[in-house]
Design a protein around this motif. Structure first.
Motif, PDB file in Angstrom:
ATOM      1  N   GLN A 222       0.835  -1.209   0.000  1.00  0.00           N
ATOM      2  CA  GLN A 222       0.000   0.000   0.000  1.00  0.00           C
ATOM      3  C   GLN A 222       0.864   1.251   0.000  1.00  0.00           C
ATOM      4  N   GLY A 223       1.952   1.220   0.789  1.00  0.00           N
ATOM      5  CA  GLY A 223       2.887   2.348   0.818  1.00  0.00           C
ATOM      6  C   GLY A 223       3.569   2.550  -0.509  1.00  0.00           C
ATOM      7  N   TYR A 224       3.847   1.459  -1.194  1.00  0.00           N
ATOM      8  CA  TYR A 224       4.465   1.524  -2.524  1.00  0.00           C
ATOM      9  C   TYR A 224       3.510   2.170  -3.524  1.00  0.00           C
ATOM     10  N   LYS A 225       2.242   1.752  -3.486  1.00  0.00           N
ATOM     11  CA  LYS A 225       1.251   2.311  -4.407  1.00  0.00           C
ATOM     12  C   LYS A 225       0.994   3.792  -4.133  1.00  0.00           C
ATOM     13  N   ALA A 226       1.182   4.201  -2.855  1.00  0.00           N
ATOM     14  CA  ALA A 226       0.974   5.599  -2.482  1.00  0.00           C
ATOM     15  C   ALA A 226       2.247   6.432  -2.638  1.00  0.00           C
ATOM     16  N   ASN A 227       3.295   5.821  -3.228  1.00  0.00           N
ATOM     17  CA  ASN A 227       4.583   6.493  -3.465  1.00  0.00           C
ATOM     18  C   ASN A 227       5.306   6.880  -2.177  1.00  0.00           C
ATOM     19  N   GLN A 228       4.989   6.203  -1.075  1.00  0.00           N
ATOM     20  CA  GLN A 228       5.739   6.414   0.170  1.00  0.00           C
ATOM     21  C   GLN A 228       7.010   5.567   0.190  1.00  0.00           C
ATOM     22  N   LEU A 229       6.978   4.483  -0.582  1.00  0.00           N
ATOM     23  CA  LEU A 229       8.116   3.582  -0.675  1.00  0.00           C
ATOM     24  C   LEU A 229       8.424   3.338  -2.143  1.00  0.00           C
ATOM     25  N   SER A 230       9.705   3.244  -2.473  1.00  0.00           N
ATOM     26  CA  SER A 230      10.096   3.044  -3.865  1.00  0.00           C
ATOM     27  C   SER A 230      10.233   1.567  -4.216  1.00  0.00           C
ATOM     28  N   LEU A 231      10.084   0.702  -3.219  1.00  0.00           N
ATOM     29  CA  LEU A 231      10.255  -0.728  -3.435  1.00  0.00           C
ATOM     30  C   LEU A 231       9.132  -1.482  -2.740  1.00  0.00           C
ATOM     31  N   THR A 232       8.490  -2.367  -3.478  1.00  0.00           N
ATOM     32  CA  THR A 232       7.439  -3.189  -2.887  1.00  0.00           C
ATOM     33  C   THR A 232       8.053  -4.455  -2.295  1.00  0.00           C
ATOM     34  N   ILE A 233       7.218  -5.290  -1.725  1.00  0.00           N
ATOM     35  CA  ILE A 233       7.699  -6.572  -1.202  1.00  0.00           C
ATOM     36  C   ILE A 233       6.859  -7.665  -1.845  1.00  0.00           C
ATOM     37  N   SER A 237      10.134 -12.112  -1.868  1.00  0.00           N
ATOM     38  CA  SER A 237      10.828 -11.519  -0.716  1.00  0.00           C
ATOM     39  C   SER A 237      10.374 -12.163   0.591  1.00  0.00           C
ATOM     40  N   LEU A 238       9.075 -12.433   0.702  1.00  0.00           N
ATOM     41  CA  LEU A 238       8.566 -13.096   1.903  1.00  0.00           C
ATOM     42  C   LEU A 238       9.203 -14.476   2.062  1.00  0.00           C
ATOM     43  N   PHE A 239       9.325 -15.189   0.951  1.00  0.00           N
ATOM     44  CA  PHE A 239       9.963 -16.505   1.016  1.00  0.00           C
ATOM     45  C   PHE A 239      11.428 -16.368   1.416  1.00  0.00           C
ATOM     46  N   GLY A 240      12.083 -15.292   0.967  1.00  0.00           N
ATOM     47  CA  GLY A 240      13.465 -15.043   1.353  1.00  0.00           C
ATOM     48  C   GLY A 240      13.599 -14.816   2.850  1.00  0.00           C
ATOM     49  N   ILE A 241      12.645 -14.080   3.424  1.00  0.00           N
ATOM     50  CA  ILE A 241      12.643 -13.855   4.874  1.00  0.00           C
ATOM     51  C   ILE A 241      12.498 -15.190   5.606  1.00  0.00           C
ATOM     52  N   CYS A 242      11.598 -16.035   5.120  1.00  0.00           N
ATOM     53  CA  CYS A 242      11.375 -17.337   5.755  1.00  0.00           C
ATOM     54  C   CYS A 242      12.617 -18.227   5.670  1.00  0.00           C
ATOM     55  N   LYS A 252      13.441  -9.896  12.683  1.00  0.00           N
ATOM     56  CA  LYS A 252      13.800  -8.532  12.324  1.00  0.00           C
ATOM     57  C   LYS A 252      15.079  -8.510  11.479  1.00  0.00           C
ATOM     58  N   LYS A 253      16.048  -9.349  11.825  1.00  0.00           N
ATOM     59  CA  LYS A 253      17.286  -9.408  11.062  1.00  0.00           C
ATOM     60  C   LYS A 253      17.014  -9.924   9.649  1.00  0.00           C
ATOM     61  N   ALA A 254      16.167 -10.945   9.539  1.00  0.00           N
ATOM     62  CA  ALA A 254      15.821 -11.488   8.228  1.00  0.00           C
ATOM     63  C   ALA A 254      15.135 -10.429   7.377  1.00  0.00           C
ATOM     64  N   PHE A 255      14.208  -9.685   7.960  1.00  0.00           N
ATOM     65  CA  PHE A 255      13.493  -8.609   7.256  1.00  0.00           C
ATOM     66  C   PHE A 255      14.469  -7.525   6.813  1.00  0.00           C
ATOM     67  N   THR A 256      15.433  -7.215   7.657  1.00  0.00           N
ATOM     68  CA  THR A 256      16.430  -6.185   7.343  1.00  0.00           C
ATOM     69  C   THR A 256      17.294  -6.592   6.165  1.00  0.00           C
ATOM     70  N   LEU A 257      17.756  -7.843   6.168  1.00  0.00           N
ATOM     71  CA  LEU A 257      18.640  -8.317   5.106  1.00  0.00           C
ATOM     72  C   LEU A 257      17.918  -8.441   3.760  1.00  0.00           C
ATOM     73  N   VAL A 258      16.681  -8.885   3.801  1.00  0.00           N
ATOM     74  CA  VAL A 258      15.947  -9.128   2.563  1.00  0.00           C
ATOM     75  C   VAL A 258      15.349  -7.850   1.990  1.00  0.00           C
ATOM     76  N   TYR A 259      14.861  -6.963   2.855  1.00  0.00           N
ATOM     77  CA  TYR A 259      14.117  -5.808   2.344  1.00  0.00           C
ATOM     78  C   TYR A 259      14.627  -4.457   2.835  1.00  0.00           C
ATOM     79  N   LEU A 260      14.770  -4.300   4.144  1.00  0.00           N
ATOM     80  CA  LEU A 260      15.016  -2.987   4.729  1.00  0.00           C
ATOM     81  C   LEU A 260      16.293  -2.332   4.209  1.00  0.00           C
ATOM     82  N   ASN A 261      17.348  -3.109   4.040  1.00  0.00           N
ATOM     83  CA  ASN A 261      18.636  -2.549   3.616  1.00  0.00           C
ATOM     84  C   ASN A 261      18.642  -2.041   2.178  1.00  0.00           C
TER      85      ASN A 261
END
Length: 283
Positions: A222-233, A237-242, A252-261
């Motif tokens: 939703q943030g991506y569609k509203a142009n608040q974020l330049s990258l969707t998930i 990516s969810l499978f990468g976190i898992c 949190k570390k998995a989320f950071t490595l896959v998406y946040l960084n």
């Protein structure tokens, strides 16, 4: 025999969307050329690949680029042992031997190359290889009865108004008109996405955790569609976190490595707040 190795393997953890699957399979039954478009990472290519796997169809995919050469898909002459030989391109092989040609990122294809497929896109159309040596009859390839074409992209060929899909081109309206079926593929229904996660990682991710992960993903989308974020998930990516969690990383570390960084500082704060909204500060 030549094309059989391209039949994909069935992924038993992949859950088919019944409506989309029916629309595409019916289009194949009537020999329609199909256009599939939708947001990044929505599983467009995966759906086509799994439909091929479950209907025993060879699947040939090429990812197009703005600087691609027509020889990549049609073929080219090559010099070998003092003589020249014609080597078929990807679409030519699919046409000859009866594969599903997945024309991936089709909307970044230079329009002049797309125009080379005009005749093939027509009902009962043929492929004409103008660069291939020989007579006009030799250059004209009649498609195998099982050949099918699916164009896959983020847009429907009308250009991108959001600025999210750099490099996409406005395609010729004559090309668009030749697709007998166009389907929009959005992100999976949350319940299906949750089920796929639990099926793939039953010993790592609980149903509750899967539900929260999908909730976070949809907030980010939703943030991506509203142009608040330049990258969707994406589901990818969810499978990468898992996978990272399965390897022992905390959530949190998995989320950071896959998406946040991948985000800049401002957007990282937005995504971090969404994470806290779903999982709290102690996750």
């Amino acid at each position: 025999e030549r094309i059989v190795p391209f039949i994909p393997s069935i992924d038993n953890d992949y859950i088919m969307d019944e409506v989309l699957s029916k629309d595409i399979l019916l289009a194949w039954a009537t020999k329609d050329k199909v256009l599939c478009y939708g947001p990044t990472g929505a599983g467009k290519s995966s759906l086509i690949e799994q439909l091929c796997a479950r209907t025993n169809r060879p699947f040939v995919r090429v990812n197009c680029t703005g600087d691609m050469d027509s020889s990549m898909i049609f073929g080219q002459l090559t010099a070998r042992e003092g003589s020249t030989n014609w080597i078929d391109g990807v679409v030519t092989e699919a046409v000859r031997y009866g594969a599903v040609f997945a024309w991936d990122e089709w909307d970044v294809t230079p329009p002049e190359i797309s125009m080379g497929l005009q005749w093939l896109l027509e009902d009962e159309g043929k492929l004409f290889l103008k660069e291939m040596p020989g007579s006009t009859k030799d250059k004209q390839i009649i498609p195998h009865e099982h050949f099918r074409l699916v164009a896959i992209g983020n847009t429907q060929g009308q250009g991108d108004d959001t600025g999210s899909h750099a490099g996409t081109n406005v395609q010729n309206t004559a090309t668009l008109d030749r697709f007998g079926t166009a389907v929009y593929i959005d992100y999976l229904n949350p319940s299906i996405e949750e089920q796929m996660i639990v099926q793939k990682w039953p010993d790592t991710v609980t149903r509750k955790a899967a539900k929260e992960l999908v909730k976070l993903a949809n907030l980010i989308r939703q943030g991506y569609k509203a142009n608040q974020l330049s990258l969707t998930i994406s589901p990818r990516s969810l499978f990468g976190i898992c996978r990272k969690m399965e390897a022992g990383y905390p959530l949190k570390k998995a989320f950071t490595l896959v998406y946040l960084n991948k985000l800049n500082d401002t957007q990282r704060k937005v995504a971090d707040e969404l994470f806290i909204k779903v999982f709290g500060k102690t996750a």
